[in-house]
Design a protein around this motif. Structure first.
Motif, mmCIF file in Angstrom:
data_model
loop_
_atom_site.group_PDB
_atom_site.id
_atom_site.type_symbol
_atom_site.label_atom_id
_atom_site.label_comp_id
_atom_site.label_asym_id
_atom_site.label_seq_id
_atom_site.Cartn_x
_atom_site.Cartn_y
_atom_site.Cartn_z
ATOM 1 N N PRO A 244 0.824 -1.215 0.000
ATOM 2 C CA PRO A 244 0.000 0.000 0.000
ATOM 3 C C PRO A 244 0.855 1.261 0.000
ATOM 4 O O PRO A 244 1.972 1.269 0.514
ATOM 5 N N HIS A 245 0.293 2.306 -0.605
ATOM 6 C CA HIS A 245 0.992 3.591 -0.707
ATOM 7 C C HIS A 245 0.563 4.481 0.462
ATOM 8 O O HIS A 245 -0.626 4.768 0.615
ATOM 9 N N PRO A 246 1.505 4.944 1.275
ATOM 10 C CA PRO A 246 1.128 5.678 2.494
ATOM 11 C C PRO A 246 0.533 7.058 2.243
ATOM 12 O O PRO A 246 -0.039 7.659 3.170
ATOM 13 N N GLU A 247 0.633 7.577 1.027
ATOM 14 C CA GLU A 247 0.157 8.935 0.767
ATOM 15 C C GLU A 247 -1.123 8.973 -0.074
ATOM 16 O O GLU A 247 -1.615 10.060 -0.402
ATOM 17 N N LEU A 248 -1.658 7.814 -0.419
ATOM 18 C CA LEU A 248 -2.852 7.776 -1.260
ATOM 19 C C LEU A 248 -4.102 7.489 -0.436
ATOM 20 O O LEU A 248 -4.060 6.691 0.509
ATOM 21 N N ASP A 249 -5.202 8.120 -0.813
ATOM 22 C CA ASP A 249 -6.476 7.840 -0.179
ATOM 23 C C ASP A 249 -7.012 6.485 -0.632
ATOM 24 O O ASP A 249 -6.403 5.802 -1.474
ATOM 25 N N HIS A 250 -8.165 6.109 -0.105
ATOM 26 C CA HIS A 250 -8.675 4.745 -0.239
ATOM 27 C C HIS A 250 -8.787 4.275 -1.696
ATOM 28 O O HIS A 250 -8.213 3.251 -2.065
ATOM 29 N N ALA A 251 -9.526 5.014 -2.522
ATOM 30 C CA ALA A 251 -9.754 4.567 -3.899
ATOM 31 C C ALA A 251 -8.473 4.585 -4.713
ATOM 32 O O ALA A 251 -8.192 3.644 -5.470
ATOM 33 N N ALA A 252 -7.689 5.643 -4.577
ATOM 34 C CA ALA A 252 -6.436 5.738 -5.325
ATOM 35 C C ALA A 252 -5.482 4.611 -4.929
ATOM 36 O O ALA A 252 -4.798 4.023 -5.788
ATOM 37 N N ASN A 253 -5.424 4.297 -3.648
ATOM 38 C CA ASN A 253 -4.546 3.218 -3.201
ATOM 39 C C ASN A 253 -4.982 1.866 -3.756
ATOM 40 O O ASN A 253 -4.150 1.020 -4.092
ATOM 41 N N TYR A 254 -6.286 1.650 -3.861
ATOM 42 C CA TYR A 254 -6.791 0.398 -4.441
ATOM 43 C C TYR A 254 -6.296 0.236 -5.880
ATOM 44 O O TYR A 254 -5.758 -0.819 -6.255
ATOM 45 N N TYR B 45 -3.743 1.692 -7.193
ATOM 46 C CA TYR B 45 -2.284 1.555 -7.130
ATOM 47 C C TYR B 45 -1.866 0.125 -6.789
ATOM 48 O O TYR B 45 -0.948 -0.434 -7.406
ATOM 49 N N MET B 46 -2.548 -0.486 -5.822
ATOM 50 C CA MET B 46 -2.186 -1.853 -5.435
ATOM 51 C C MET B 46 -2.531 -2.862 -6.526
ATOM 52 O O MET B 46 -1.929 -3.934 -6.601
ATOM 53 N N LEU B 47 -3.500 -2.532 -7.383
ATOM 54 C CA LEU B 47 -3.821 -3.408 -8.515
ATOM 55 C C LEU B 47 -2.801 -3.298 -9.630
ATOM 56 O O LEU B 47 -2.432 -4.297 -10.270
ATOM 57 N N THR B 48 -2.314 -2.077 -9.890
ATOM 58 C CA THR B 48 -1.498 -1.828 -11.091
ATOM 59 C C THR B 48 -0.037 -1.536 -10.806
ATOM 60 O O THR B 48 0.809 -1.676 -11.701
ATOM 61 N N GLY B 49 0.270 -1.071 -9.604
ATOM 62 C CA GLY B 49 1.635 -0.639 -9.314
ATOM 63 C C GLY B 49 1.931 0.758 -9.809
ATOM 64 O O GLY B 49 3.070 1.225 -9.717
ATOM 65 N N THR B 50 0.918 1.447 -10.335
ATOM 66 C CA THR B 50 1.080 2.793 -10.875
ATOM 67 C C THR B 50 0.117 3.743 -10.168
ATOM 68 O O THR B 50 -1.054 3.398 -9.968
ATOM 69 N N ILE B 51 0.611 4.925 -9.809
ATOM 70 C CA ILE B 51 -0.268 5.916 -9.194
ATOM 71 C C ILE B 51 -1.314 6.334 -10.213
ATOM 72 O O ILE B 51 -0.974 6.737 -11.329
ATOM 73 N N PRO B 52 -2.600 6.227 -9.890
ATOM 74 C CA PRO B 52 -3.654 6.498 -10.879
ATOM 75 C C PRO B 52 -3.817 7.980 -11.178
ATOM 76 O O PRO B 52 -3.425 8.836 -10.380
ATOM 77 N N GLU B 53 -4.423 8.258 -12.323
ATOM 78 C CA GLU B 53 -4.781 9.632 -12.648
ATOM 79 C C GLU B 53 -5.828 10.118 -11.645
ATOM 80 O O GLU B 53 -6.721 9.356 -11.251
ATOM 81 N N PRO B 54 -5.741 11.387 -11.219
ATOM 82 C CA PRO B 54 -6.713 11.903 -10.244
ATOM 83 C C PRO B 54 -8.159 11.732 -10.686
ATOM 84 O O PRO B 54 -9.035 11.427 -9.860
ATOM 85 N N ALA B 55 -8.428 11.909 -11.987
ATOM 86 C CA ALA B 55 -9.809 11.762 -12.470
ATOM 87 C C ALA B 55 -10.298 10.335 -12.309
ATOM 88 O O ALA B 55 -11.471 10.094 -12.013
ATOM 89 N N HIS B 56 -9.410 9.360 -12.500
ATOM 90 C CA HIS B 56 -9.797 7.957 -12.342
ATOM 91 C C HIS B 56 -10.079 7.643 -10.878
ATOM 92 O O HIS B 56 -11.040 6.928 -10.559
ATOM 93 N N ALA B 57 -9.246 8.166 -9.987
ATOM 94 C CA ALA B 57 -9.479 7.950 -8.556
ATOM 95 C C ALA B 57 -10.788 8.597 -8.123
ATOM 96 O O ALA B 57 -11.540 8.029 -7.320
ATOM 97 N N LYS B 58 -11.087 9.781 -8.664
ATOM 98 C CA LYS B 58 -12.333 10.466 -8.325
ATOM 99 C C LYS B 58 -13.535 9.674 -8.821
ATOM 100 O O LYS B 58 -14.541 9.540 -8.105
ATOM 101 N N ALA B 59 -13.443 9.145 -10.029
ATOM 102 C CA ALA B 59 -14.559 8.369 -10.573
ATOM 103 C C ALA B 59 -14.791 7.103 -9.757
ATOM 104 O O ALA B 59 -15.932 6.751 -9.440
ATOM 105 N N LEU B 60 -13.719 6.413 -9.402
ATOM 106 C CA LEU B 60 -13.864 5.209 -8.598
ATOM 107 C C LEU B 60 -14.395 5.550 -7.208
ATOM 108 O O LEU B 60 -15.221 4.805 -6.660
ATOM 109 N N THR B 61 -13.971 6.662 -6.654
ATOM 110 C CA THR B 61 -14.482 7.094 -5.356
ATOM 111 C C THR B 61 -15.997 7.254 -5.396
ATOM 112 O O THR B 61 -16.716 6.788 -4.501
#
Length: 369
Positions: A145-155, A157-173
């Motif tokens: 897990p990434h210590p600086e990412l919120d819940h959806a963004a970290n999910y 990240y843990m799936l892909t190993g890449t920090i997601p685009e903010p818009a993608h994290a917002k949509a998943l949220t």
């Protein structure tokens, strides 16, 4: 005694958590419109609202995020268990077994009554379990897990190993928030029934996961994605949709057992999807299919009031963030964990074991002389 199959229309509990009004198209989370919560607040804020009855202040939100981040670490017992399960075992079955195996962080068995800390821990752990199992099934190393990412963004990240685009994290949220709670649905009822026996929080959520994995409940937008891909263009939409309706088929992503008007979750996801996809051809197609299908459904099935449901625009979001189809229902499960645990906590506060009646329809023994 009147027969009511499936407990249709039977009030099983009183709740302060959420209201689903299908006639008016209302979904309310503790006095807030769920669609507004999804568009304007974070996952953590929405979870705090359902668990604790109010939106958090700045300090409460900071501390909740800290706790959720700490709970993302898989306990030492889980990786060997997850690795030992057959690769052919569906993710939902893996989740059910993993949650049922949990003890408290200090290794002691969980006990009744449930605690809010257990709700937070389960909510943080579910995405981590899903990501671990998914990456191992693909021959990939797990991502910490990434210590600086919120819940959806970290999910993501843990799936892909890449920090997601903010818009993608917002949509998943937004999708996760709208999946958190939906009244006394089958899986929430399972969780409350299990908890009413004074079984522990982990057992209650494991029971709910077992209910969610049934295809009549934990539906996923994969069939909507397949429909949109098959239609392909705006020009093909009406002919394709008419052909399905002429043959008595069902249009995926339209109609809901509860909502007799527009699904408020679909409206919120439409708003988020517009911001996510902009003016792309894929979103134009989705909007055109929605408008055309609603018009044709009224033509072919007048008075049925069949509108877009949450799965339709969930499909657009899942496609945009490139979430694998096999993770649709597990991701929905990760969202609904917030609602399940909120209901388990509420049940414990007013507990009485569920014991409905049944109507015997079998033969009676022959009476003796």
């Amino acid at each position: 005694m009147a027969k009511v199959t499936g407990l249709e229309g039977v009030v099983a509990a009183e709740t302060d958590i959420g209201l689903v009004d299908g006639e008016r198209g209302h979904l309310i989370y503790r006095g807030y419109w769920a669609k507004d919560v999804a568009v304007h607040f974070s996952f953590e804020e929405a979870a705090h609202l359902l668990w604790y009855g109010e939106l958090p202040d700045e300090g409460e939100l900071f501390r909740l995020k800290e706790r959720l981040q700490a709970y993302r670490e898989l306990p030492a017992s889980l990786p060997p268990l997850l690795d030992a399960m057959p690769k052919s075992l569906p993710t939902m079955s893996v989740l059910q077994a993993a949650v049922a195996s949990l003890t408290e962080p200090d290794g002691t068995p969980a006990a009744w009554p449930p605690a809010p800390s257990q709700a937070e821990r389960l909510t943080a752990l579910l995405p981590a379990i899903i990501a671990y199992r998914y990456r191992r099934s693909k021959g990939l190393d797990p991502v910490q897990p990434h210590p600086e990412l919120d819940h959806a963004a970290n999910y993501l990240y843990m799936l892909t190993g890449t920090i997601p685009e903010p818009a993608h994290a917002k949509a998943l949220t937004a999708y996760l928030i709208l999946g958190m709670e939906h009244g006394m649905n089958a899986s929430t009822f399972s969780a409350r029934v299990t908890s009413s026996t004074q079984s522990d929080m982990y057992a209650a959520v494991s029971a709910a996961i077992g209910t969610m994995k049934g295809p009549l409940h934990g539906g996923a937008p994969s069939e909507v994605i397949a429909m949109l891909e098959d239609i392909g263009t705006v020009e093909r939409a009406e002919g394709w949709l008419r052909a399905v309706l002429e043959q008595g088929g069902r249009l995926m992503g339209f109609g809901h057992r509860i909502y007799k008007t527009k699904d408020p979750r679909a409206e919120a996801l439409r708003t988020v999807t517009e911001k996510l996809t902009g003016d792309t051809d894929s979103f134009k197609l989705a909007l055109h299919v929605e408008q055309t299908a609603i018009r044709l459904l009224e033509e072919y099935k007048p008075g049925r009031r069949l509108y877009t449901n949450v799965e339709f625009f969930a499909a657009a979001i899942m496609s945009a963030i490139q979430l694998p189809a096999e993770l649709f229902t597990p991701t929905f499960t990760a969202a609904r964990t917030v609602g399940w645990t909120a209901h388990v906590l509420e049940q414990a506060g007013v507990n009485r074991i569920f014991r409905p009646q049944s109507v015997y329809t079998g033969p009676m023994p022959t009476l003796g002389d």
